[in-house]
Scaffold this motif. Structure first.
Motif, PDB file in Angstrom:
ATOM      1  N   ALA A  18       0.840  -1.197   0.000  1.00 44.72           N
ATOM      2  CA  ALA A  18       0.000   0.000   0.000  1.00 44.72           C
ATOM      3  C   ALA A  18       0.880   1.254   0.000  1.00 44.72           C
ATOM      4  CB  ALA A  18      -0.916   0.002   1.213  1.00 44.72           C
ATOM      5  N   VAL A  19       0.396   2.301  -0.646  1.00 47.94           N
ATOM      6  CA  VAL A  19       1.123   3.577  -0.724  1.00 47.94           C
ATOM      7  C   VAL A  19       0.151   4.697  -0.385  1.00 47.94           C
ATOM      8  CG1 VAL A  19       2.415   5.161  -2.202  1.00 47.94           C
ATOM      9  CG2 VAL A  19       2.708   2.686  -2.472  1.00 47.94           C
ATOM     10  N   TYR A  82      -7.657   0.762   2.397  1.00 44.72           N
ATOM     11  CA  TYR A  82      -9.087   0.807   2.081  1.00 44.72           C
ATOM     12  C   TYR A  82      -9.269   1.675   0.841  1.00 44.72           C
ATOM     13  CZ  TYR A  82     -14.101   0.669   3.040  1.00 44.72           C
ATOM     14  OH  TYR A  82     -15.455   0.431   2.960  1.00 44.72           O
ATOM     15  N   PRO A  83     -10.275   1.384   0.019  1.00 40.41           N
ATOM     16  CA  PRO A  83     -10.419   2.132  -1.244  1.00 40.41           C
ATOM     17  C   PRO A  83     -10.512   3.642  -1.087  1.00 40.41           C
ATOM     18  CG  PRO A  83     -11.786   0.167  -1.281  1.00 40.41           C
ATOM     19  CD  PRO A  83     -11.228   0.266   0.106  1.00 40.41           C
ATOM     20  N   THR A  84     -11.079   4.125   0.014  1.00 38.91           N
ATOM     21  CA  THR A  84     -11.149   5.574   0.238  1.00 38.91           C
ATOM     22  C   THR A  84     -10.348   5.925   1.489  1.00 38.91           C
ATOM     23  OG1 THR A  84     -13.251   5.262   1.423  1.00 38.91           O
ATOM     24  CG2 THR A  84     -13.370   5.903  -0.896  1.00 38.91           C
ATOM     25  N   ASP A  85      -9.568   7.006   1.384  1.00 37.33           N
ATOM     26  CA  ASP A  85      -8.680   7.404   2.475  1.00 37.33           C
ATOM     27  C   ASP A  85      -9.460   7.843   3.711  1.00 37.33           C
ATOM     28  OD1 ASP A  85      -6.645   6.947   0.676  1.00 37.33           O
ATOM     29  OD2 ASP A  85      -6.368   9.073   0.172  1.00 37.33           O
ATOM     30  N   VAL A  88     -11.580   3.984   7.237  1.00 43.72           N
ATOM     31  CA  VAL A  88     -11.537   2.859   8.168  1.00 43.72           C
ATOM     32  C   VAL A  88     -10.209   2.883   8.916  1.00 43.72           C
ATOM     33  CG1 VAL A  88     -11.649   0.342   8.402  1.00 43.72           C
ATOM     34  CG2 VAL A  88     -12.965   1.481   6.606  1.00 43.72           C
ATOM     35  N   SER A  89     -10.247   2.512  10.182  1.00 41.79           N
ATOM     36  CA  SER A  89      -9.019   2.388  10.963  1.00 41.79           C
ATOM     37  C   SER A  89      -9.130   1.165  11.857  1.00 41.79           C
ATOM     38  CB  SER A  89      -8.767   3.647  11.809  1.00 41.79           C
ATOM     39  OG  SER A  89      -9.819   3.831  12.744  1.00 41.79           O
ATOM     40  N   GLY A  90      -7.985   0.669  12.296  1.00 40.34           N
ATOM     41  CA  GLY A  90      -7.980  -0.458  13.215  1.00 40.34           C
ATOM     42  C   GLY A  90      -7.051  -1.572  12.780  1.00 40.34           C
ATOM     43  N   VAL A  91      -6.935  -2.572  13.635  1.00 40.09           N
ATOM     44  CA  VAL A  91      -6.082  -3.733  13.363  1.00 40.09           C
ATOM     45  C   VAL A  91      -6.941  -4.975  13.204  1.00 40.09           C
ATOM     46  CG1 VAL A  91      -4.102  -2.797  14.595  1.00 40.09           C
ATOM     47  CG2 VAL A  91      -5.750  -4.214  15.827  1.00 40.09           C
ATOM     48  N   VAL A 144      -1.423  -4.195  10.701  1.00 42.26           N
ATOM     49  CA  VAL A 144      -1.176  -3.257  11.806  1.00 42.26           C
ATOM     50  C   VAL A 144      -1.666  -1.861  11.423  1.00 42.26           C
ATOM     51  CG1 VAL A 144       0.521  -2.460  13.484  1.00 42.26           C
ATOM     52  CG2 VAL A 144       0.846  -4.663  12.353  1.00 42.26           C
ATOM     53  N   GLY A 145      -2.975  -1.683  11.423  1.00 41.76           N
ATOM     54  CA  GLY A 145      -3.559  -0.396  11.078  1.00 41.76           C
ATOM     55  C   GLY A 145      -3.595  -0.159   9.578  1.00 41.76           C
TER      56      GLY A 145
END
Length: 254
Positions: A18-19, A82-85, A88-91, A144-145
């Motif tokens: 991911a970038v 995730y497709p949109t910045d 979503v957050s979390g592990v 991890v996030g």
């Protein structure tokens, strides 16, 4: 014989993962994987790595490397996307299926990361992932996030050492390995906390002043100790040093 584990830093080389805003998953995973490995080695585990530099190996090659090394466990470290910045957050931790010791390890790791401050999204089945399907030993993949979550990136950067400790602690919990062991004698307690983060901060602060601090979890508390001494006089000398430095102290027998 000690447990053996293969740690895999996700992606690498021509595959950045991911970038987000110039940040690359492969860099975060390598740095974190090496930190986790150092902690596990310090607790007696035999640690091997799929990579220790910025090189590319296919997921199949990584799985075969673990199989050929005949390790007991395989843990792959990743950052999610995730497709949109900033949506979503979390592990979350991925397993081939929800069974056996791999499920316990996944749950233990997620629980430890939740204590650092991440949202716990739980354990998910991903039987299609090569590193989970083709490995012969119990395998987990830790996300991890989210790399494209500013919240998770801030947490990752500001609590990096705690995150490495949390993942290592989750693995050690599963293997029922003592996080720290003090030989018989005396030590000096400098704090006892219900929150692991507070104990980690105190331990790091003490270590920055060259005090030999460790944290041990017992009776529902994270206790920070300094030194291990065979005589009460030696423990008292350390207690005086700590008091002069401004710390509350308590000599305890081990």
């Amino acid at each position: 014989m000690p447990y053996s584990i293969m740690l895999d830093a996700g992606h690498g080389g021509r595959d950045p993962g991911a970038v987000y805003n110039g940040r690359q998953e492969k860099d975060d995973t390598l740095r974190l994987t090496l930190a986790i490995g150092e902690i596990l080695q310090n607790h007696g585990l035999d640690v091997e790595y799929t990579r220790t530099t910025d090189i590319y190996e296919s997921p199949y090659e990584k799985a075969m490397e673990a199989n050929n090394a005949d390790v007991d466990f395989f843990v792959s470290i990743h950052r999610n996307s995730y497709p949109t910045d900033n949506t979503v957050s979390g592990v979350e931790t991925l397993v081939y299926d929800k069974s056996g010791i791999k499920l316990k390890m996944a749950e233990d790791i997620d629980e430890q990361l939740e204590s650092v401050g991440f949202v716990n999204l739980g354990v998910k089945e991903r039987p299609g992932l090569v590193v989970l399907r083709r490995t012969k030993m119990p395998a987990v993949l830790v996300e991890v996030g989210f790399l494209n979550s500013d919240t998770d990136n801030t947490l990752f950067d500001n609590n990096f050492d705690d995150i490495a400790q949390a993942i290592a602690a989750g693995i050690l919990d599963t293997l029922e390995v003592e996080h720290n062991i003090l030989p018989a004698g005396y030590t000096v307690q400098t704090g006892a906390f219900r929150n692991q983060n507070y104990a980690a901060r105190l331990e790091n602060e003490l270590k920055s002043q060259d005090f030999p601090a460790v944290t041990i979890q017992e009776d529902g508390l994270y206790r920070v100790f300094v030194g291990s001494y065979t005589t009460l006089d030696d423990a008292a000398d350390m207690e005086r040093r700590l008091k002069r430095a401004g710390y509350q102290t308590l000599i305890v027998s081990t």
